[in-house]
Design a protein around this motif. Structure first.
Motif, PDB file in Angstrom:
ATOM      1  N   ASP A  11      34.359  99.200  93.278  1.00 35.01           N
ATOM      2  CA  ASP A  11      35.104  98.146  92.594  1.00 35.01           C
ATOM      3  C   ASP A  11      34.724  98.048  91.108  1.00 35.01           C
ATOM      4  O   ASP A  11      35.199  97.168  90.389  1.00 35.01           O
ATOM      5  CB  ASP A  11      34.932  96.788  93.286  1.00 35.01           C
ATOM      6  CG  ASP A  11      33.503  96.251  93.206  1.00 35.01           C
ATOM      7  OD1 ASP A  11      32.638  96.901  92.570  1.00 35.01           O
ATOM      8  OD2 ASP A  11      33.238  95.173  93.782  1.00 35.01           O
ATOM      9  N   GLN A  13      31.681  97.387  89.837  1.00 35.50           N
ATOM     10  CA  GLN A  13      30.442  96.651  89.592  1.00 35.50           C
ATOM     11  C   GLN A  13      29.240  97.584  89.772  1.00 35.50           C
ATOM     12  O   GLN A  13      29.299  98.567  90.525  1.00 35.50           O
ATOM     13  CB  GLN A  13      30.317  95.475  90.566  1.00 35.50           C
ATOM     14  CG  GLN A  13      31.452  94.472  90.495  1.00 35.50           C
ATOM     15  CD  GLN A  13      31.483  93.687  89.194  1.00 35.50           C
ATOM     16  OE1 GLN A  13      30.464  93.430  88.570  1.00 35.50           O
ATOM     17  NE2 GLN A  13      32.681  93.309  88.771  1.00 35.50           N
ATOM     18  N   LYS A 127      35.986  86.787  96.986  1.00 39.25           N
ATOM     19  CA  LYS A 127      35.854  87.689  95.838  1.00 39.25           C
ATOM     20  C   LYS A 127      36.968  87.431  94.825  1.00 39.25           C
ATOM     21  O   LYS A 127      36.724  87.369  93.609  1.00 39.25           O
ATOM     22  CB  LYS A 127      35.888  89.145  96.298  1.00 39.25           C
ATOM     23  CG  LYS A 127      35.717  90.166  95.165  1.00 39.25           C
ATOM     24  CD  LYS A 127      35.792  91.584  95.688  1.00 39.25           C
ATOM     25  CE  LYS A 127      35.468  92.595  94.600  1.00 39.25           C
ATOM     26  NZ  LYS A 127      36.385  92.547  93.446  1.00 39.25           N
ATOM     27  N   SER A 134      31.185  91.161  94.312  1.00 35.79           N
ATOM     28  CA  SER A 134      31.471  92.270  95.225  1.00 35.79           C
ATOM     29  C   SER A 134      31.201  91.806  96.649  1.00 35.79           C
ATOM     30  O   SER A 134      30.424  90.870  96.879  1.00 35.79           O
ATOM     31  CB  SER A 134      30.603  93.493  94.909  1.00 35.79           C
ATOM     32  OG  SER A 134      30.860  93.984  93.612  1.00 35.79           O
ATOM     33  N   VAL A 157      31.917  97.609  99.640  1.00 38.42           N
ATOM     34  CA  VAL A 157      31.281  98.427  98.603  1.00 38.42           C
ATOM     35  C   VAL A 157      29.955  98.989  99.080  1.00 38.42           C
ATOM     36  O   VAL A 157      29.470 100.003  98.557  1.00 38.42           O
ATOM     37  CB  VAL A 157      31.048  97.632  97.294  1.00 38.42           C
ATOM     38  CG1 VAL A 157      32.365  97.165  96.710  1.00 38.42           C
ATOM     39  CG2 VAL A 157      30.081  96.466  97.495  1.00 38.42           C
TER      40      VAL A 157
END
Length: 276
Positions: A11, A13, A127, A134, A157
Motif C-alpha cells: 500500500d 507505507q 483504514k 495499514s 500488507v
C-alpha cells in the motif's frame, strides 16, 4: 542505534524491520520498556488489545515525546471483538492516546467463529477513515488468506506468524511473498531461546561474530527479509537485541540455521484456536 532497514508494504507505507514486542508485559513494564526502547533508537512498537498493556504503551510513547511521524505503532483486534472492530479500535486508540495506529492487525482467524471476513471488511473501512495507516493479519494460514482475497479483494500488507529456528513456516512464507504480503515473526527467539541458543551452529556463529545467541537469531530473521519484534522488559536485553546492525550472516550460515527447522510450534494452531 544504527540506521534501521525498513520494509515497504504494497500500500506504499513503510515499516521498520526491527521493533519491540510487549507480550506478557504489565502496563508498568510496558511503560518503562517502551520508553527505554525509544531512547535507544527503536521506532516500532507492537502491542495488542489482549495484552492489556495498551495504556502503558501509550504512556511510554507520550513520555518519550517524539514526533508522531517518527513512530510506527501496531496493535491488534482480538477474537471476541471481530464483530465490533470499530468499537475495539476506538478503545485501543483511547488507551494508546493516539489518533491513529500505523498498523492494525487481526490477531487470529479463529475460523470456528466464522467472523474474520466481516472483521476484515470493517478493518478496510477503518483504514479508509485514517484510523489505521495499514491493515494486516496475524496467524493466518494460506486458506484463511485466500478467503480474504476471494471475498473482499483486499490483501493484507503483513502476516505476523510464529516463526523461529525451530518453526520456519517456509511454505506459508512463500505464499505470503507470492501475494506481496510481508512476513513478520512473533516469538522470534522461541520464547527465550529454549532449544535454540544451545544449538552448536548458533553458538559457533555467536563466537565467530562476537555476539550473543539472541543477536545471531535476530540477525537471521533480518537477513531472511522478515520483520522481527523481540520482546523484552529488561533494559540490558532491550539494548542487546538492538545491537545487530553491524554485521550480516553469510548465505551458508543462513542455510545452516535453516536446517534447525523441526516444525515445533510453541503457540496455538491457527486452524483450531478460538479463545474468545
Amino acid at each position: 542505534m544504527a540506521t534501521q532497514p525498513t520494509v515497504t508494504f504494497h500500500d506504499g507505507q513503510t515499516m521498520p524491520q526491527f521493533g519491540l514486542g510487549v507480550w506478557q508485559a504489565s502496563n508498568e513494564e510496558a511503560l518503562s520498556s517502551v520508553l527505554e526502547a525509544l531512547k535507544l533508537g527503536y521506532r516500532s512498537i507492537d502491542t495488542a488489545a489482549i495484552y492489556r498493556n495498551e495504556v502503558g504503551v501509550g504512556q511510554g510513547i507520550k513520555a518519550a515525546a517524539l514526533p508522531r511521524e517518527e513512530l510506527f505503532i501496531t496493535t491488534k483486534l482480538w477474537n471476541s471483538d471481530q464483530s465490533a472492530a470499530p468499537k475495539a479500535m476506538e478503545e485501543s486508540l483511547k488507551k494508546l492516546q493516539l489518533d491513529y495506529v500505523d498498523l492494525y492487525l487481526m490477531h487470529w482467524p479463529a475460523p470456528a467463529q466464522d467472523t474474520y471476513v466481516r472483521a476484515w471488511r470493517d478493518m478496510v473501512k477503518l483504514k479508509e477513515e485514517g484510523l489505521a495507516k495499514s491493515i494486516g493479519v496475524c496467524n493466518f494460514h494460506a486458506p484463511h488468506l485466500q478467503r480474504l482475497f476471494d471475498e473482499t479483494g483486499v490483501v493484507p500488507v503483513i502476516n505476523q506468524i510464529e516463526l523461529h529456528p525451530l518453526l520456519q513456516q517456509r511454505e506459508l512464507s512463500k505464499f505470503n511473498a507470492a501475494h506481496d504480503i510481508i512476513t513478520e515473526a512473533w516469538s522470534p527467539l522461541a520464547q527465550g531461546g529454549k532449544g535454540v541458543f544451545d544449538q552448536p551452529i548458533i553458538r559457533q556463529l555467536a563466537e565467530k561474530y562476537g555476539k550473543t545467541p539472541a543477536q545471531i537469531v535476530i540477525r537471521w530473521h533480518l537477513d531472511s527479509q522478515r520483520v522481527v519484534i523481540p520482546k523484552s522488559v529488561t533494559p540490558a536485553r532491550i539494548k542487546e537485541n538492538a545491537e545487530v546492525f553491524d554485521f550480516k550472516l553469510e548465505q551458508s550460515e543462513l542455510d545452516a540455521i535453516g536446517r534447525l527447522d523441526s516444525g515445533k510450534r510453541l503457540g496455538p494452531n491457527p486452524d483450531t484456536f478460538v479463545k474468545p
